[in-house]
Scaffold this motif. Structure first.
Motif, PDB file in Angstrom:
ATOM      1  N   GLY A 113      39.852  39.670  33.156  1.00 58.58           N
ATOM      2  CA  GLY A 113      39.450  38.972  34.016  1.00 58.58           C
ATOM      3  C   GLY A 113      38.473  39.422  35.289  1.00 58.58           C
ATOM      4  N   TRP A 114      38.486  41.081  35.077  1.00 59.39           N
ATOM      5  CA  TRP A 114      38.006  41.865  35.972  1.00 59.39           C
ATOM      6  C   TRP A 114      36.679  42.040  35.396  1.00 59.39           C
ATOM      7  CZ3 TRP A 114      38.212  43.533  40.402  1.00 59.39           C
ATOM      8  CH2 TRP A 114      37.233  44.291  40.912  1.00 59.39           C
ATOM      9  N   SER A 115      36.898  42.436  34.130  1.00 57.45           N
ATOM     10  CA  SER A 115      35.185  42.094  33.339  1.00 57.45           C
ATOM     11  C   SER A 115      34.540  41.212  33.304  1.00 57.45           C
ATOM     12  CB  SER A 115      35.507  42.686  31.966  1.00 57.45           C
ATOM     13  OG  SER A 115      34.514  42.790  30.939  1.00 57.45           O
ATOM     14  N   TYR A 118      34.405  38.769  35.482  1.00 53.52           N
ATOM     15  CA  TYR A 118      34.408  39.020  37.120  1.00 53.52           C
ATOM     16  C   TYR A 118      32.941  39.637  37.700  1.00 53.52           C
ATOM     17  CZ  TYR A 118      34.190  39.954  42.078  1.00 53.52           C
ATOM     18  OH  TYR A 118      33.664  39.825  43.199  1.00 53.52           O
ATOM     19  N   VAL A 119      33.395  41.601  36.755  1.00 52.99           N
ATOM     20  CA  VAL A 119      31.965  41.288  37.447  1.00 52.99           C
ATOM     21  C   VAL A 119      31.216  41.717  35.983  1.00 52.99           C
ATOM     22  CG1 VAL A 119      30.784  43.959  36.415  1.00 52.99           C
ATOM     23  CG2 VAL A 119      33.488  43.642  37.726  1.00 52.99           C
ATOM     24  N   ALA A 120      31.374  40.529  35.314  1.00 51.71           N
ATOM     25  CA  ALA A 120      29.768  40.202  34.263  1.00 51.71           C
ATOM     26  C   ALA A 120      29.015  39.077  34.887  1.00 51.71           C
ATOM     27  CB  ALA A 120      30.261  39.745  33.262  1.00 51.71           C
ATOM     28  N   VAL A 121      30.065  38.560  35.646  1.00 52.03           N
ATOM     29  CA  VAL A 121      29.249  36.955  35.974  1.00 52.03           C
ATOM     30  C   VAL A 121      28.382  37.116  37.732  1.00 52.03           C
ATOM     31  CG1 VAL A 121      30.439  34.859  37.550  1.00 52.03           C
ATOM     32  CG2 VAL A 121      31.171  35.845  34.727  1.00 52.03           C
ATOM     33  N   ALA A 122      29.514  38.424  38.336  1.00 47.13           N
ATOM     34  CA  ALA A 122      28.753  38.721  39.450  1.00 47.13           C
ATOM     35  C   ALA A 122      27.483  39.472  39.589  1.00 47.13           C
ATOM     36  CB  ALA A 122      29.830  39.627  40.885  1.00 47.13           C
ATOM     37  N   THR A 123      27.366  39.987  38.429  1.00 52.92           N
ATOM     38  CA  THR A 123      26.361  41.371  38.046  1.00 52.92           C
ATOM     39  C   THR A 123      24.775  39.787  38.056  1.00 52.92           C
ATOM     40  OG1 THR A 123      27.212  42.650  36.881  1.00 52.92           O
ATOM     41  CG2 THR A 123      24.802  42.498  36.407  1.00 52.92           C
TER      42      THR A 123
END
Length: 317
Positions: free
Chosen positions: A21-23, A25-30
């Motif tokens: 989920g953290w991975s 999250y980072v991809a979507v946020a970027t």
């Protein structure tokens, strides 16, 4: 047991869910951030007349007015190029969560390539010294200059620039060697590293008074100030320590057990320090350098370290 505590009733591994989920999250946020930058640019580029005189309608200091002009073209296109560059970078290199990137670049592969390039460049410098014994290398100024540089880059942070060590870090300029002081043993130590463990021995020695007596006996072995009566009582209890340090307390280089009969104290001196060592034990680690340095480099470095304890007051091996 530790892993079982991370599972829910449905059998889902919570730690795996968090990592994935953290991975994401980072991809979507970027991606959302880049899209938001473009949206902000489009919004800011629109020219809206807010007053008849092309100002925002605000006035400061009686005659200072803020104009409502559109963004300069050069600034706008520079902003667009920046966002496009960021998108291309994220496609080619890692940046979107756990995605590796089209080029497959990693910091580890870059480090390995840099190390290989440095070693390839240094190989000719060390080739001439590969077959020379340490005794001969110690008399070669150029070899010792290379060894000194290797020592400064790899060993000095722990053993000090002068190689005299400090509490917990051995002095390399004396003749006291935990694992043996021959060039071969030093080379082995540098290549493979060492882990020296002194287990807590209070339970094996006996009572707190027994521990104090053994500490005084240990101090007596080197002629250090001690309580003679306590030392005489601790001699029989020292048998618990003799398995590693030897019956005479002179240590065992095969195990890295220190010589207790000299006046070298790696982890502190005095009754309190020895008692703390018996009660708590100690683990020291010398990291391996076999993957960091090439075999010829280690050979020269080992000869340099060996020479440090063989030098005369004038500095000559």
């Amino acid at each position: 047991m530790a892993r079982a505590t991370t599972r829910t009733r449905q059998g889902v591994d919570v730690s795996d869910f968090i990592n994935t989920g953290w991975s994401v999250y980072v991809a979507v946020a970027t991606v959302v951030s880049l899209a938001a930058c473009l949206a902000l640019l489009i919004f800011a580029a629109r020219r809206r007349v807010m007053a008849g005189d092309n100002t925002t309608g605000h006035v400061w200091d009686e005659d200072l007015r803020e104009l409502n002009n559109p963004l300069p073209r050069w600034w706008m296109w520079l902003f667009v190029l920046t966002v496009v560059f960021a998108g291309v970078y994220l496609v080619l290199y890692p940046g979107l969560g756990s995605r590796a990137g089209a080029l497959g670049w990693t910091s580890q592969s870059q480090l390995d390539a840099d190390k290989a390039r440095v070693q390839a460049t240094a190989a000719p410098l060390f080739a001439a010294y590969t077959s020379m014994p340490a005794q001969q290398l110690a008399r070669d100024p150029k070899a010792m200059a290379l060894g000194e540089r290797l020592f400064a880059n790899n060993c000095a942070p722990c053993h000090g620039a002068d190689a005299r060590g400090s509490k917990g870090f051995p002095n390399l300029t004396d003749s006291d060697w935990l694992w043996g002081g021959t060039p071969e043993r030093i080379e082995e130590t540098i290549t493979k590293g060492r882990v020296g463990t002194m287990p807590p021995m209070a339970a094996a020695v006996g009572t707190a008074e027994d521990v104090r007596n053994v500490a005084n006996y240990v101090l007596s072995l080197s002629g250090s100030p001690h309580n003679s009566f306590a030392a005489s009582l601790g001699r029989a209890k020292f048998v618990a320590c003799a398995a590693c340090h030897g019956a005479d307390g002179k240590g065992n280089p095969a195990l890295g057990a220190p010589n207790l009969s000299d006046n070298v104290w790696l982890h502190g001196w005095g009754e309190d320090a020895v008692i703390a060592m018996i009660n708590n034990g100690k683990t020291n680690e010398m990291p391996a350098h076999g993957e960091r340095l090439s075999a010829p480099q280690i050979h020269v470095l080992a000869a340099y370290v060996w020479s440090l304890s063989k030098r005369t007051p004038g500095g000559t091996p």
